[in-house]
Design a protein around this motif. Structure first.
Motif, mmCIF file in Angstrom:
data_model
loop_
_atom_site.group_PDB
_atom_site.id
_atom_site.type_symbol
_atom_site.label_atom_id
_atom_site.label_comp_id
_atom_site.label_asym_id
_atom_site.label_seq_id
_atom_site.Cartn_x
_atom_site.Cartn_y
_atom_site.Cartn_z
ATOM 1 N N SER A 91 -6.295 -7.083 -5.570
ATOM 2 C CA SER A 91 -5.671 -6.073 -6.426
ATOM 3 C C SER A 91 -5.762 -6.492 -7.884
ATOM 4 O O SER A 91 -5.886 -7.668 -8.203
ATOM 5 C CB SER A 91 -4.200 -5.865 -6.051
ATOM 6 O OG SER A 91 -4.107 -5.234 -4.796
ATOM 7 N N CYS A 150 -4.196 -1.275 -6.447
ATOM 8 C CA CYS A 150 -4.246 -1.955 -5.142
ATOM 9 C C CYS A 150 -4.949 -1.055 -4.131
ATOM 10 O O CYS A 150 -4.687 -1.116 -2.935
ATOM 11 C CB CYS A 150 -2.851 -2.360 -4.681
ATOM 12 S SG CYS A 150 -1.669 -1.010 -4.583
ATOM 13 N N TYR A 162 -2.869 2.997 -1.088
ATOM 14 C CA TYR A 162 -1.579 2.359 -0.855
ATOM 15 C C TYR A 162 -0.773 3.149 0.150
ATOM 16 O O TYR A 162 -1.054 4.312 0.434
ATOM 17 C CB TYR A 162 -0.823 2.178 -2.172
ATOM 18 C CG TYR A 162 -0.613 3.445 -2.961
ATOM 19 C CD1 TYR A 162 0.418 4.327 -2.627
ATOM 20 C CD2 TYR A 162 -1.434 3.758 -4.039
ATOM 21 C CE1 TYR A 162 0.619 5.481 -3.357
ATOM 22 C CE2 TYR A 162 -1.238 4.923 -4.766
ATOM 23 C CZ TYR A 162 -0.218 5.783 -4.422
ATOM 24 O OH TYR A 162 -0.022 6.937 -5.134
ATOM 25 N N ILE A 186 5.664 -0.615 -3.668
ATOM 26 C CA ILE A 186 4.760 -1.199 -4.666
ATOM 27 C C ILE A 186 5.502 -1.399 -5.988
ATOM 28 O O ILE A 186 5.427 -2.465 -6.603
ATOM 29 C CB ILE A 186 3.518 -0.303 -4.845
ATOM 30 C CG1 ILE A 186 2.628 -0.480 -3.612
ATOM 31 C CG2 ILE A 186 2.753 -0.648 -6.128
ATOM 32 C CD1 ILE A 186 1.554 0.534 -3.463
ATOM 33 N N SER A 241 -7.622 -1.004 0.552
ATOM 34 C CA SER A 241 -6.294 -1.507 0.186
ATOM 35 C C SER A 241 -6.347 -2.968 -0.211
ATOM 36 O O SER A 241 -7.007 -3.775 0.450
ATOM 37 C CB SER A 241 -5.336 -1.381 1.371
ATOM 38 O OG SER A 241 -5.073 -0.052 1.641
#
Lengths: 156, 717
Positions: free
Chosen positions: B587, B613, B616, B622, B679
């Motif tokens: 990420s 990222c 998600y 997050i 991801s």
């Protein structure tokens, strides 16, 4: 024999009076919602109410509770209905959750004394409670939200 | 745990009947005293290892990653519930037992680490849900005698074209008789109802009423509590101990030597702790008696003067440096740091002649089981680990030697009863396995147009892989990839570039700590690129931009952070901004910090943190991880260090190892870059940028460079 009230129930205990209240709550009374974090009143994870005041139970000998009334996180509300609990859910506050009992117990005293706390009031009341996960911004929001709910009469 | 309690016999019967393979039923000891209002579920349908459906419509998702705050008990159920078309209000969760079927699909063992839970489960949990959905549809089709293709699912039920409805609970028994589908089709992401939504966490309620069971809260009938007196200095060994007074103290059941020290076993924690204080132990502490971190860092500085093992080399950085128009050299230092989870380490063990049951908050089930089995003298399959909630992990609870689990099994061998080993805060902090101290010596140069021409990083620090089972991951054993991650892939376009690594021969136990190598490489590289920008008399944000032409994802988070933070816009007097960008755990994160410095004291007013990222699952989680990551990073930047003198750690508890507190916490704003990339992680990527963003802001405010953490203005240059 020590006698005091915990979450509105009288308890009578034969225990070394110098034992910290924290460990009596956790081990003798099975109330494990109150957490051990530092053992020296540095982190606030063990915060409970003693006659309505926030105390660090890890450094309070159980003898200090004799004849008094103790409230733990288990006694904050029977059904998650305390405005702070509802606000904590709304703001999705907890991460690991370990410090949250202490955070809530500190915040409950704050809200009782200052129903409309400013950010400075929150700083003052909550700075004794450490959160390693970093939930402080959400705790702050949730306290303001709970205060708002109480003003609007949404509280119990 | 909110998961329904299941009679073990029933559970085995049903799971076998469902063809789901054998699992060991699990209920937390003492959990019955927390009986919830939820209906008791009778499990009848267990199509695979990851879920059960009861006749009461409850869906229990079995989560193979440990919940330590990062939200896996919500995110992984979301993945499964999405494809199952479950009713989210009927979803519960449960921690997985140790079993190869719960292995991390990439790491090949049961582990929570590397910010990998969501990406590793992304297809696994969706497929598990989709397979169950297929079987429920097939069961409904049989019952209605229709073509399954004519049926649809929604909110925990199957519907036919006329809106006839059978709930998953109603279909559970019939579905259990069917075989799982050979293949499943996953949803088109455009049709997701849960994935991508800020769904509220499932574990909040029990974390705000005292009911969540952490390792420290585990109770068993007849359980004793132990504390262990461990060596005061790493590497010390016990010569002898005198327990004549301790033995006679109230509640003490047994005092015995164990490999890690002396175990004091008592009826309660406080009794054990009091008795431990009455022990007299003679240690041989000669191994590290003279160790000091000051001397060690001096040694590191000497080491950095000579070339290290080559990690990456492009062009000829030394020649380019020699000829460059402008040049700069800087040495960055970071200290040892403990994980300092709010819940100190602990582990409860019930060791019997032929079984060993362990209750603890661990990130490392497979390894812990193997290590525990060796000590228990049992085959691994006779050892079961029940994963409780973790009161924070940050890497500490994934110990390659399973130190806190192995020790507890040793204590259980002498206890003769179920026993819980509890670490005090001081035990936990002094128990080792820290983020290693590191030194980065960086030399860089620019040409007359202000474009970088060379960069050479030399790193000195301990390897976290050396001496562990992960040593094989060290490329040729010449350097540790976990030491250099985040600098070996420096994204900036610099024609002459070298990264070199020096080993440090120090015996302090070290381990992964939230964001691992990135925790120091992010600091050193993002401060140094800022120093080069200033040398080039360019704006630090624009300078970075110009060096990232091949890294659009770095650019996107950087641009978003700069935009949201109002980069370049006026600030109140005395305030300044600093910026940083870093890639870690698949990420991208950028942060802008806004600080002021008053009389040597730094105040961080605001942090804007942006992340890419990839795809998600839960934007709410997050945001929480970015907020928490920034606070974790800011604590390290502003306050935290572990230092040694005469072999002894100088910090013991939160009075000497401070954490950021409410009154010091900045306003934190988070933003996600939307895309459809694979991801990435979220637990760790939000940490590395905080320290350099703050340090660079301090420079912007004061003209003083920060090259050492924690930041002290007296040490600024």
């Amino acid at each position: 024999m020590l006698s005091f009230i915990v979450n509105k129930q009288r308890v009578n205990l034969d225990v070394d009076p110098s034992t910290p209240l924290l460990w009596v709550l956790r081990e003798n009374l099975g109330l494990t919602g109150t957490k051990y974090g530092c053992g020296m009143a540095q982190c606030g994870a063990c915060t409970v109410h003693l006659n309505g005041e926030a105390v660090r139970s890890c450094v309070a000998p159980v003898s200090r509770a004799a004849g008094k009334e103790v409230t733990t996180i288990e006694g904050l509300s029977p059904d998650l209905s305390h405005p702070l609990q509802r606000a904590w859910i709304a703001e999705d506050v907890p991460q690991c959750g370990y410090c949250q009992s202490g955070q809530l117990m500190s915040a409950a005293v704050l809200l009782r004394e200052k129903p409309q706390p400013t950010d400075e009031d929150i700083d003052e009341a909550m700075t004794g409670n450490i959160c390693r996960c970093g939930t402080y911004p959400r705790i702050r929001k949730a306290i303001h939200r709970a205060a708002g709910m109480m003003t609007k009469g949404e509280a119990r | 745990m909110s998961a329904p309690q299941i009679e073990r016999r029933e559970f085995l019967k049903f799971s076998l009947a469902a063809g789901g393979g054998l699992l060991i039923g699990f209920s937390l000891p003492g959990a019955d005293m927390f009986a919830t209002a939820q209906a008791q579920s009778i499990t009848v349908f267990m199509p695979n290892a990851f879920l059960r459906i009861g006749t009461d419509d409850r869906v229990t998702v079995i989560v193979n990653h440990s919940e330590m705050g990062q939200g896996v008990y919500t995110a992984l159920p979301m993945l499964l519930a999405e494809e199952l078309d479950a009713d989210w209000n009927k979803i519960g969760f449960e921690s997985a037992p140790v079993d190869p079927k719960y292995n991390h699909p990439v790491f090949g063992m049961q582990i929570t680490g590397g910010s990998s839970s969501v990406w590793s489960a992304f297809e696994q949990y969706r497929k598990a849900g989709a397979a169950a959905r297929g079987m429920l549809i097939a069961a409904a089709a049989q019952q209605w005698n229709v073509n399954p293709a004519t049926l649809r699912t929604d909110s925990g039920a199957v519907f036919d074209g006329t809106n006839r409805k059978l709930t998953y609970g109603q279909l559970a028994e019939a579905a259990a008789k069917l075989n799982p589908p050979a293949e499943v089709t996953l949803k088109d992401p455009k049709t997701f109802k849960l994935i991508g939504k800020p769904v509220k966490r499932l574990d909040t309620s029990e974390k705000i009423n005292g009911k969540a069971v952490f390792g420290l809260d585990v109770k068993m009938p007849g359980m004793l509590t132990a504390v262990v007196a461990r060596p005061p200095i790493f590497g010390a060994t016990m010569k002898s101990f005198d327990d004549s007074r301790a033995r006679t103290m109230p509640g003490v059941r047994k005092i015995a030597a164990v490999p890690s020290g002396v175990a004091v076993i008592a009826d309660s924690f406080w009794q054990a702790k009091m008795a431990r204080e009455a022990l007299h132990i003679d240690w041989d502490d000669s191994a590290m008696r003279t160790f000091s971190t000051n001397q060690m860092m001096q040694q590191f500085r000497e080491q950095a003067k000579s070339p290290g093992t080559n990690v990456r080399r492009e062009g000829d950085p030394d020649a380019a440096f020699a000829q460059a128009a402008k040049k700069i050299e800087a040495v960055y230092e970071v200290p040892y740091l403990p994980h300092a989870m709010m819940e100190p380490l602990n582990c409860a063990v019930d060791l019997r002649a032929d079984t060993c049951e362990i209750w603890t908050g661990t990130q490392f089930q497979t390894v812990d089981r193997a290590n525990a089995a060796k000590i228990a003298g049992l085959p691994p399959e006779k050892v079961q680990i029940h994963t409780t909630y973790l009161g924070g992990g940050f890497g500490r609870r994934a110990n390659p030697q399973s130190d806190f689990v192995v020790e507890a099994v040793h204590v259980a061998k002498v206890a003769g009863a179920p026993v819980k080993v509890v670490w005090t805060r001081e035990d936990d902090m002094q128990g080792g396995w820290y983020r290693p101290a590191f030194l980065h010596a960086i030399a860089g140069s620019i040409d007359s147009n202000g474009n970088p021409v060379s960069w050479r990083s030399r790193l000195v620090g301990q390897s976290i892989f050396a001496g562990t089972m992960f040593e094989a991951m060290m490329k040729g054993k010449e350097y540790d990839p976990a030491s250099v991650e985040g600098v070996d892939d420096l994204p900036y376009a610099i024609p002459n570039l070298a990264v070199e690594s020096h080993k440090a021969d120090v015996k302090v136990p070290v381990q992964w700590w939230r964001s691992v190598g990135h925790s120091h490489t992010g600091f050193a590289t993002e401060c140094f690129i800022d120093e080069l920008a200033v040398l080039a008399q360019k704006d630090p944000y624009q300078f970075r931009r110009a060096l990232l032409p091949k890294h659009p994802r770095h650019l996107a988070v950087l641009d978003l952070a700069a935009q949201k933070a109002g980069w370049g816009k006026p600030l109140p007097k005395g305030r300044a901004r600093g910026i940083a960008v870093h890639f870690a755990f698949e990420s991208y994160n950028a942060q802008v910090a806004e600080v002021s410095v008053d009389d040597g004291k730094i105040r961080v007013h605001r942090i804007v943190s942006t992340v890419d990222c990839g795809r998600y699952v839960n934007p709410g989680i997050i945001a929480a991880q970015l907020e928490g990551g920034a606070i974790f990073g800011a604590s390290a930047a502003l306050f935290q260090e572990f230092t040694f003198e005469n072999g002894r750690l100088q910090q013991t508890n939160f009075h000497t190892f401070p954490m950021m507190r409410m009154n010091e916490c900045p306003e934190i704003e988070t933003h996600i870059v939307e895309n459809n990339e694979k991801s990435g992680g979220i637990g760790e990527p939000g940490v590395p940028c905080t320290a350099p963003a703050i340090a660079n802001a301090v420079f912007a405010a004061t003209g003083k460079r920060i090259r050492k953490l924690p930041i002290r203005m007296t040490e600024a240059v």
